[in-house]
Motif scaffolding. Structure first.
Motif, PDB file in Angstrom:
ATOM      1  N   SER A 154      36.834 -31.848  -2.152  1.00  0.00           N
ATOM      2  CA  SER A 154      36.215 -30.523  -2.264  1.00  0.00           C
ATOM      3  C   SER A 154      37.095 -29.452  -1.629  1.00  0.00           C
ATOM      4  O   SER A 154      37.286 -28.356  -2.187  1.00  0.00           O
ATOM      5  CB  SER A 154      34.842 -30.531  -1.579  1.00  0.00           C
ATOM      6  N   ILE A 155      37.641 -29.764  -0.462  1.00  0.00           N
ATOM      7  CA  ILE A 155      38.487 -28.796   0.247  1.00  0.00           C
ATOM      8  C   ILE A 155      39.786 -28.561  -0.511  1.00  0.00           C
ATOM      9  O   ILE A 155      40.236 -27.415  -0.667  1.00  0.00           O
ATOM     10  CB  ILE A 155      38.748 -29.286   1.684  1.00  0.00           C
ATOM     11  N   ASN A 156      40.391 -29.625  -1.008  1.00  0.00           N
ATOM     12  CA  ASN A 156      41.625 -29.451  -1.793  1.00  0.00           C
ATOM     13  C   ASN A 156      41.380 -28.626  -3.046  1.00  0.00           C
ATOM     14  O   ASN A 156      42.224 -27.807  -3.446  1.00  0.00           O
ATOM     15  CB  ASN A 156      42.212 -30.819  -2.160  1.00  0.00           C
ATOM     16  N   ALA A 157      40.215 -28.800  -3.660  1.00  0.00           N
ATOM     17  CA  ALA A 157      39.878 -28.000  -4.849  1.00  0.00           C
ATOM     18  C   ALA A 157      39.736 -26.530  -4.480  1.00  0.00           C
ATOM     19  O   ALA A 157      40.201 -25.642  -5.220  1.00  0.00           O
ATOM     20  CB  ALA A 157      38.579 -28.518  -5.469  1.00  0.00           C
ATOM     21  N   ALA A 158      39.107 -26.267  -3.332  1.00  0.00           N
ATOM     22  CA  ALA A 158      38.929 -24.880  -2.893  1.00  0.00           C
ATOM     23  C   ALA A 158      40.268 -24.222  -2.575  1.00  0.00           C
ATOM     24  O   ALA A 158      40.510 -23.064  -2.941  1.00  0.00           O
ATOM     25  CB  ALA A 158      38.016 -24.842  -1.666  1.00  0.00           C
ATOM     26  N   ILE A 159      41.142 -24.961  -1.915  1.00  0.00           N
ATOM     27  CA  ILE A 159      42.467 -24.429  -1.578  1.00  0.00           C
ATOM     28  C   ILE A 159      43.267 -24.149  -2.849  1.00  0.00           C
ATOM     29  O   ILE A 159      43.906 -23.097  -2.991  1.00  0.00           O
ATOM     30  CB  ILE A 159      43.217 -25.402  -0.642  1.00  0.00           C
ATOM     31  N   GLY A 162      42.324 -20.929  -4.339  1.00  0.00           N
ATOM     32  CA  GLY A 162      42.630 -19.691  -3.632  1.00  0.00           C
ATOM     33  C   GLY A 162      41.971 -19.502  -2.283  1.00  0.00           C
ATOM     34  O   GLY A 162      42.117 -18.443  -1.660  1.00  0.00           O
ATOM     35  N   ALA A 163      41.230 -20.497  -1.783  1.00  0.00           N
ATOM     36  CA  ALA A 163      40.619 -20.371  -0.457  1.00  0.00           C
ATOM     37  C   ALA A 163      41.703 -20.337   0.615  1.00  0.00           C
ATOM     38  O   ALA A 163      42.676 -21.091   0.549  1.00  0.00           O
ATOM     39  CB  ALA A 163      39.666 -21.530  -0.197  1.00  0.00           C
ATOM     40  N   THR A 164      41.512 -19.451   1.591  1.00  0.00           N
ATOM     41  CA  THR A 164      42.486 -19.340   2.687  1.00  0.00           C
ATOM     42  C   THR A 164      41.894 -19.795   4.017  1.00  0.00           C
ATOM     43  O   THR A 164      42.623 -20.050   4.970  1.00  0.00           O
ATOM     44  CB  THR A 164      42.960 -17.884   2.831  1.00  0.00           C
ATOM     45  N   VAL A 165      40.568 -19.868   4.077  1.00  0.00           N
ATOM     46  CA  VAL A 165      39.859 -20.363   5.267  1.00  0.00           C
ATOM     47  C   VAL A 165      38.916 -21.470   4.814  1.00  0.00           C
ATOM     48  O   VAL A 165      38.163 -21.295   3.849  1.00  0.00           O
ATOM     49  CB  VAL A 165      39.047 -19.252   5.959  1.00  0.00           C
ATOM     50  N   ILE A 166      38.953 -22.586   5.512  1.00  0.00           N
ATOM     51  CA  ILE A 166      38.036 -23.689   5.229  1.00  0.00           C
ATOM     52  C   ILE A 166      37.122 -23.868   6.438  1.00  0.00           C
ATOM     53  O   ILE A 166      37.589 -24.113   7.549  1.00  0.00           O
ATOM     54  CB  ILE A 166      38.782 -25.005   4.939  1.00  0.00           C
ATOM     55  N   ASN A 167      35.835 -23.732   6.195  1.00  0.00           N
ATOM     56  CA  ASN A 167      34.853 -23.899   7.267  1.00  0.00           C
ATOM     57  C   ASN A 167      34.157 -25.246   7.117  1.00  0.00           C
ATOM     58  O   ASN A 167      33.736 -25.609   6.022  1.00  0.00           O
ATOM     59  CB  ASN A 167      33.826 -22.764   7.217  1.00  0.00           C
ATOM     60  N   PHE A 194      47.608 -28.815   5.439  1.00  0.00           N
ATOM     61  CA  PHE A 194      46.523 -28.501   6.380  1.00  0.00           C
ATOM     62  C   PHE A 194      46.879 -27.334   7.302  1.00  0.00           C
ATOM     63  O   PHE A 194      46.073 -26.410   7.509  1.00  0.00           O
ATOM     64  CB  PHE A 194      46.191 -29.755   7.204  1.00  0.00           C
ATOM     65  N   ASP A 195      48.063 -27.344   7.875  1.00  0.00           N
ATOM     66  CA  ASP A 195      48.446 -26.355   8.890  1.00  0.00           C
ATOM     67  C   ASP A 195      48.656 -24.943   8.342  1.00  0.00           C
ATOM     68  O   ASP A 195      48.772 -23.991   9.110  1.00  0.00           O
ATOM     69  CB  ASP A 195      49.725 -26.806   9.617  1.00  0.00           C
ATOM     70  N   LYS A 196      48.686 -24.805   7.031  1.00  0.00           N
ATOM     71  CA  LYS A 196      48.887 -23.473   6.452  1.00  0.00           C
ATOM     72  C   LYS A 196      47.583 -22.668   6.366  1.00  0.00           C
ATOM     73  O   LYS A 196      47.610 -21.477   6.082  1.00  0.00           O
ATOM     74  CB  LYS A 196      49.494 -23.592   5.051  1.00  0.00           C
ATOM     75  N   TYR A 197      46.449 -23.337   6.631  1.00  0.00           N
ATOM     76  CA  TYR A 197      45.152 -22.693   6.437  1.00  0.00           C
ATOM     77  C   TYR A 197      44.381 -22.614   7.752  1.00  0.00           C
ATOM     78  O   TYR A 197      44.609 -23.385   8.682  1.00  0.00           O
ATOM     79  CB  TYR A 197      44.344 -23.455   5.372  1.00  0.00           C
ATOM     80  N   GLY A 221      42.232 -29.348  15.760  1.00  0.00           N
ATOM     81  CA  GLY A 221      42.842 -28.622  14.650  1.00  0.00           C
ATOM     82  C   GLY A 221      42.146 -27.368  14.178  1.00  0.00           C
ATOM     83  O   GLY A 221      42.711 -26.597  13.402  1.00  0.00           O
ATOM     84  N   ALA A 222      40.911 -27.107  14.617  1.00  0.00           N
ATOM     85  CA  ALA A 222      40.228 -25.881  14.206  1.00  0.00           C
ATOM     86  C   ALA A 222      40.812 -24.683  14.946  1.00  0.00           C
ATOM     87  O   ALA A 222      41.149 -24.770  16.126  1.00  0.00           O
ATOM     88  CB  ALA A 222      38.732 -25.981  14.484  1.00  0.00           C
ATOM     89  N   THR A 223      40.897 -23.565  14.257  1.00  0.00           N
ATOM     90  CA  THR A 223      41.385 -22.338  14.891  1.00  0.00           C
ATOM     91  C   THR A 223      40.392 -21.187  14.723  1.00  0.00           C
ATOM     92  O   THR A 223      40.711 -20.039  14.989  1.00  0.00           O
ATOM     93  CB  THR A 223      42.751 -21.918  14.312  1.00  0.00           C
ATOM     94  N   ARG A 224      39.178 -21.503  14.291  1.00  0.00           N
ATOM     95  CA  ARG A 224      38.114 -20.504  14.210  1.00  0.00           C
ATOM     96  C   ARG A 224      36.791 -21.179  14.567  1.00  0.00           C
ATOM     97  O   ARG A 224      36.508 -22.276  14.092  1.00  0.00           O
ATOM     98  CB  ARG A 224      38.033 -19.881  12.814  1.00  0.00           C
TER      99      ARG A 224
END
Length: 388
Positions: A154-159, A162-167, A194-197, A221-224
């Motif tokens: 699901s996350i790879n599909a979102a990225i 065009g997704a730039t933030v994954i929550n 992973f590290d680009k987002y 690994g979370a930054t938000r």
């Protein structure tokens, strides 16, 4: 290398889902301005498609704040995204937050969708949102109860769309810090670049672990971090952002991370939310509760009088609270009582306390807190004893 952690505040959206809480538009604007003063990076101002009032509130907040990014929430539906586009049109900085549930129980019981249908919806709606927003945040709702491989898919599909933030939402407060660490390990190993987002977390407090889970995510690994002031929100609430900020402030050595939070605005922010939500802050609430910097035990009071760091890892000044207090009760010792009498202008010594302290203990056994008036009565008795 020290990490920079973003704070995403959803007090105006998820916080307002607290039963009985209904902020006016003027209150939402005032809260947003205070959140900006506190230093949050993103304000989730509402769910624009939900009602005309929510749309107007997101619009008003978008116009009011100058530096903080404003977002609206959208289901993975184009009409929801369109509402976010219009509501945030005047924001100086904006993003959109698109979500769809991914766990088996949500897919089967709520959405009635197959895995393939969920992936197709993510691709369609995230790519649509990306036409209007440079920053698109995607949330796989109930991520912590989603199959690990499907969460990655699901996350790879979102990225890819065009997704730039994954929550990563712990929607029902199900996980724990160890499991959350494992979840992030799986994402780091399997999510493309992973590290680009920006990876974010949104933790609920159903089992009392929202703050612990949020802090664990920083280590992994979370930054938000997403949450609310005072931890208000649906059911048992969200991660209390002031607690996350305080933990990062006190334990810089451990988390090796910074943020933009102005800690001295913490108590003011908490008080505003408490007032507008009509929800008193529990006295024993961490960081901002009335008892957070109050000490009654004799052993603690003695330590505080000798060196405040014996029993305080935060100072009240550091979070914008009033000074430390040493309320006098039945557990207080003679050192604290003598110190209080000195502050009241009485010249007493250790020998005097041998007479005064038994009177104090007798009073303390029959009342919650011994007041200054009570102490004056005790001192009058002491004066009479000395005169005789």
């Amino acid at each position: 290398m020290t990490k920079q952690i973003q704070f995403f505040d959803t007090t105006l959206r998820d916080g307002e889902q607290t039963i009985g809480v209904n902020f006016s538009i003027d209150e939402k604007v005032a809260i947003a301005k205070q959140l900006e003063a506190w230093g949050v990076d993103v304000i989730e101002a509402g769910f624009p498609v939900a009602s005309e009032g929510d749309f107007e509130a997101v619009q008003a907040v978008s116009r009011a704040v100058k530096h903080t990014c404003v977002t609206g929430l959208a289901r993975a539906r184009k009409g929801d995204i369109d509402a976010c586009v219009k509501a945030t049109a005047d924001a100086a900085h904006k993003q959109v937050h698109v979500f769809i549930a991914t766990s088996p129980i949500h897919r089967d019981s709520k959405l009635h969708m197959s895995k393939e249908q969920v992936i197709d919806t993510i691709t369609d709606c995230v790519s649509y949102a990306h036409k209007f927003f440079d920053i698109v945040e995607f949330s796989p709702e109930d991520a912590t109860r989603t199959e690990p491989d499907f969460l990655v898919e699901s996350i790879n599909a979102a990225i890819a769309a065009g997704a730039t933030v994954i929550n990563i939402p712990d929607t029902v407060g199900y996980t724990n810090p160890v499991e959350f660490a494992a979840l992030f390990k799986n994402l780091r190993e399997n999510v493309t670049d992973f590290d680009k987002y920006t990876f974010s977390v949104h933790c609920h407090d159903d089992l009392g672990m929202a703050v612990a889970n949020s802090l664990a995510s920083i280590e992994n690994g979370a930054t938000r971090i997403e949450g609310t002031i005072n931890g208000i929100g649906e059911r048992a609430g969200n991660a209390a952002l002031e607690e996350v900020a305080a933990a990062m402030y006190v334990r810089k050595d451990y988390y090796d991370a910074t943020n933009n939070i102005n800690m001295k605005e913490t108590k003011r922010t908490s008080d505003m939310i408490s007032k507008f939500a009509k929800m008193p802050v529990p006295h024993n609430k961490a960081v901002v509760g009335a008892n957070a910097f109050a000490h009654e035990s004799g052993i603690h009071q003695d330590g505080m009088l000798k060196n405040p760091q014996t029993y305080e890892i935060l100072t009240p000044e550091s979070v914008g609270a009033a000074k430390t207090t040493l309320p006098l009760g039945k557990l207080s010792g003679s050192h604290a009582v003598m110190s209080k009498l000195h502050k009241m202008g009485y010249d007493v010594d250790r020998d005097d306390m041998k007479i005064i302290f038994p009177h104090f203990k007798n009073k303390a056994d029959h009342t919650d807190i011994v007041s200054e008036d009570d102490l004056r009565v005790i001192m009058n008795k002491f004066s009479e004893v000395k005169a005789s």
